[in-house]
Design an enzyme around this catalytic site. Structure first.
Site, PDB file in Angstrom:
ATOM      1  N   LYS A 158      39.771  29.466  37.326  1.00 35.20           N
ATOM      2  CA  LYS A 158      40.748  30.177  38.168  1.00 35.20           C
ATOM      3  C   LYS A 158      40.075  30.789  39.391  1.00 35.20           C
ATOM      4  O   LYS A 158      40.565  30.667  40.513  1.00 35.20           O
ATOM      5  CB  LYS A 158      41.451  31.307  37.390  1.00 35.20           C
ATOM      6  CG  LYS A 158      42.279  30.844  36.209  1.00 35.20           C
ATOM      7  CD  LYS A 158      43.070  32.004  35.600  1.00 35.20           C
ATOM      8  CE  LYS A 158      42.219  33.106  34.997  1.00 35.20           C
ATOM      9  NZ  LYS A 158      41.447  32.709  33.810  1.00 35.20           N
ATOM     10  N   ARG A 175      28.015  30.016  33.133  1.00 34.76           N
ATOM     11  CA  ARG A 175      28.506  30.485  34.440  1.00 34.76           C
ATOM     12  C   ARG A 175      27.580  31.556  35.021  1.00 34.76           C
ATOM     13  O   ARG A 175      27.111  32.448  34.333  1.00 34.76           O
ATOM     14  CB  ARG A 175      29.913  31.065  34.256  1.00 34.76           C
ATOM     15  CG  ARG A 175      30.451  31.736  35.495  1.00 34.76           C
ATOM     16  CD  ARG A 175      31.936  31.886  35.452  1.00 34.76           C
ATOM     17  NE  ARG A 175      32.416  32.796  34.419  1.00 34.76           N
ATOM     18  CZ  ARG A 175      33.704  33.011  34.178  1.00 34.76           C
ATOM     19  NH1 ARG A 175      34.624  32.372  34.880  1.00 34.76           N
ATOM     20  NH2 ARG A 175      34.078  33.836  33.231  1.00 34.76           N
ATOM     21  N   ARG A 218      27.730  37.457  34.166  1.00 30.01           N
ATOM     22  CA  ARG A 218      28.659  38.535  33.848  1.00 30.01           C
ATOM     23  C   ARG A 218      28.385  39.084  32.455  1.00 30.01           C
ATOM     24  O   ARG A 218      28.073  38.334  31.535  1.00 30.01           O
ATOM     25  CB  ARG A 218      30.091  38.001  33.901  1.00 30.01           C
ATOM     26  CG  ARG A 218      30.668  37.989  35.290  1.00 30.01           C
ATOM     27  CD  ARG A 218      31.987  37.302  35.349  1.00 30.01           C
ATOM     28  NE  ARG A 218      32.912  37.687  34.284  1.00 30.01           N
ATOM     29  CZ  ARG A 218      34.187  37.294  34.233  1.00 30.01           C
ATOM     30  NH1 ARG A 218      34.662  36.530  35.179  1.00 30.01           N
ATOM     31  NH2 ARG A 218      34.973  37.666  33.242  1.00 30.01           N
ATOM     32  N   ARG A 270      48.608  39.068  32.783  1.00 31.33           N
ATOM     33  CA  ARG A 270      47.989  38.563  31.557  1.00 31.33           C
ATOM     34  C   ARG A 270      48.809  38.934  30.321  1.00 31.33           C
ATOM     35  O   ARG A 270      48.420  38.559  29.208  1.00 31.33           O
ATOM     36  CB  ARG A 270      46.578  39.162  31.417  1.00 31.33           C
ATOM     37  CG  ARG A 270      45.438  38.214  31.796  1.00 31.33           C
ATOM     38  CD  ARG A 270      44.163  39.007  31.654  1.00 31.33           C
ATOM     39  NE  ARG A 270      42.973  38.241  31.448  1.00 31.33           N
ATOM     40  CZ  ARG A 270      42.109  37.942  32.430  1.00 31.33           C
ATOM     41  NH1 ARG A 270      42.366  38.279  33.669  1.00 31.33           N
ATOM     42  NH2 ARG A 270      41.004  37.297  32.137  1.00 31.33           N
ATOM     43  N   ARG A 292      37.786  36.887  23.906  1.00 29.93           N
ATOM     44  CA  ARG A 292      38.599  36.690  25.113  1.00 29.93           C
ATOM     45  C   ARG A 292      39.575  35.519  24.932  1.00 29.93           C
ATOM     46  O   ARG A 292      40.707  35.571  25.386  1.00 29.93           O
ATOM     47  CB  ARG A 292      37.688  36.457  26.331  1.00 29.93           C
ATOM     48  CG  ARG A 292      37.031  37.752  26.806  1.00 29.93           C
ATOM     49  CD  ARG A 292      35.860  37.497  27.730  1.00 29.93           C
ATOM     50  NE  ARG A 292      36.245  36.906  28.990  1.00 29.93           N
ATOM     51  CZ  ARG A 292      35.382  36.309  29.822  1.00 29.93           C
ATOM     52  NH1 ARG A 292      34.092  36.224  29.500  1.00 29.93           N
ATOM     53  NH2 ARG A 292      35.782  35.831  30.961  1.00 29.93           N
TER      54      ARG A 292
HETATM   55  P1  AMP Z   1      38.393  37.877  34.487  1.00 25.05           P
HETATM   56  O1  AMP Z   1      37.419  38.129  35.573  1.00 25.05           O
HETATM   57  O2  AMP Z   1      39.767  37.511  34.991  1.00 25.05           O
HETATM   58  O3  AMP Z   1      37.910  36.914  33.437  1.00 25.05           O
HETATM   59  O4  AMP Z   1      38.596  39.282  33.732  1.00 25.05           O
HETATM   60  C1  AMP Z   1      37.516  39.912  33.083  1.00 25.05           C
HETATM   61  C2  AMP Z   1      38.036  41.043  32.212  1.00 25.05           C
HETATM   62  O5  AMP Z   1      38.706  42.013  33.039  1.00 25.05           O
HETATM   63  C3  AMP Z   1      39.077  40.651  31.166  1.00 25.05           C
HETATM   64  O6  AMP Z   1      38.472  40.152  29.971  1.00 25.05           O
HETATM   65  C4  AMP Z   1      39.779  41.982  30.940  1.00 25.05           C
HETATM   66  O7  AMP Z   1      38.996  42.861  30.151  1.00 25.05           O
HETATM   67  C5  AMP Z   1      39.824  42.561  32.356  1.00 25.05           C
HETATM   68  N1  AMP Z   1      41.041  42.121  33.061  1.00 25.05           N
HETATM   69  C6  AMP Z   1      41.121  41.318  34.155  1.00 25.05           C
HETATM   70  N2  AMP Z   1      42.389  41.106  34.514  1.00 25.05           N
HETATM   71  C7  AMP Z   1      43.155  41.786  33.633  1.00 25.05           C
HETATM   72  C8  AMP Z   1      44.554  41.954  33.457  1.00 25.05           C
HETATM   73  N3  AMP Z   1      45.437  41.353  34.259  1.00 25.05           N
HETATM   74  N4  AMP Z   1      44.958  42.758  32.447  1.00 25.05           N
HETATM   75  C9  AMP Z   1      44.096  43.370  31.627  1.00 25.05           C
HETATM   76  N5  AMP Z   1      42.775  43.235  31.720  1.00 25.05           N
HETATM   77  C10 AMP Z   1      42.295  42.450  32.699  1.00 25.05           C
END
Ligand code: AMP
Length: 207
Positions: free
Chosen positions: A13, A127, A155, A88, A166
């Protein structure tokens, strides 16, 4: 055009949102990136978000919804935006709909990027992000030409143990959104197994 990129963690994404941002000249809004920036800057928001992110759980809806509500009102979003990693949960999707409605806007397209779970763990654990440019690489499939120059970092939540949670969270809380938007005739599916360029072209055909 207001676009949502949906899909499991590690599906690409962020990579696609960054490319679409350049092609379409509308900003990528990544809630994950916003939280990571808050953590780096040691803000109150960052401290709260970190507790959830480190375990691979979702940051509570109220916090996330407020953050996006403010972000989509910024001037660079007036011609559209690409939401990456938001919504989400069904609650987030419903809140987004209400917030957009009050701004006289709506979602135009939801791209659901699909990839089998068996491929995700390898994608995520390999990654790396460039500290210099924010560009996303994979140590095996998409390595940078000069690793030292890019100053790569991993990360904190891209470890195998956290990824398993996740994915569980994705299947229970996020994947129902595919049907939520399908009922509104907004969901379009793209296979995310190919190379970055092919996937980008598939998305662009839908735009
Ligand atoms: P990402 O970078 O999109 O993989 O997000 C990393 C982490 O940020 C996720 O595992 C959540 O802990 C938090 N996070 C990101 N976007 C959201 C969202 N829309 N709602 C809740 N937590 C989020």
């Amino acid at each position: 055009m207001n676009i949502i990129l949906l899909g499991p963690p590690g599906v690409g994404k962020g990579t696609q949102a960054k490319l679409l941002q350049e092609k379409l000249n509308i900003p990528q809004i990544s809630t994950g990136d916003l939280f990571r920036a808050a953590i780096k800057n040691q803000t109150e928001l960052g401290k709260k978000a970190k507790e959830y992110m480190d375990k691979g759980n979702l940051v509570p809806d109220e916090i996330t919804n407020d953050l996006v509500k403010l972000r989509i009102q910024e001037s660079d979003c007036k011609n559209g935006f690409i939401l990456d990693g938001y919504p989400r949960t069904i609650n987030q999707a419903e809140t987004l709909e209400k917030n957009l409605e009050s701004l006289g806007k709506k979602i135009d397209l939801v791209v659901s990027l699909e990839l089998d779970d068996s491929l995700i763990v390898e994608r995520i654990t390999g990654r790396r992000t460039s500290k210099k440019t924010g560009k996303i690489y994979h140590i095996k499939y998409n390595p940078p030409i000069d690793e030292k120059e890019e100053d790569l970092e991993q990360r904190a939540d891209d470890t195998e143990e956290v990824v398993v949670n996740r994915l569980k969270v994705y299947h229970s809380q996020t994947s129902p959104l595919i049907e939520f938007y399908n009922l509104k005739n907004l969901t379009k599916t793209v296979n995310a197994e190919g190379n970055v360029e092919d996937i980008l072209n598939s998305i662009l055909k839908l735009v």
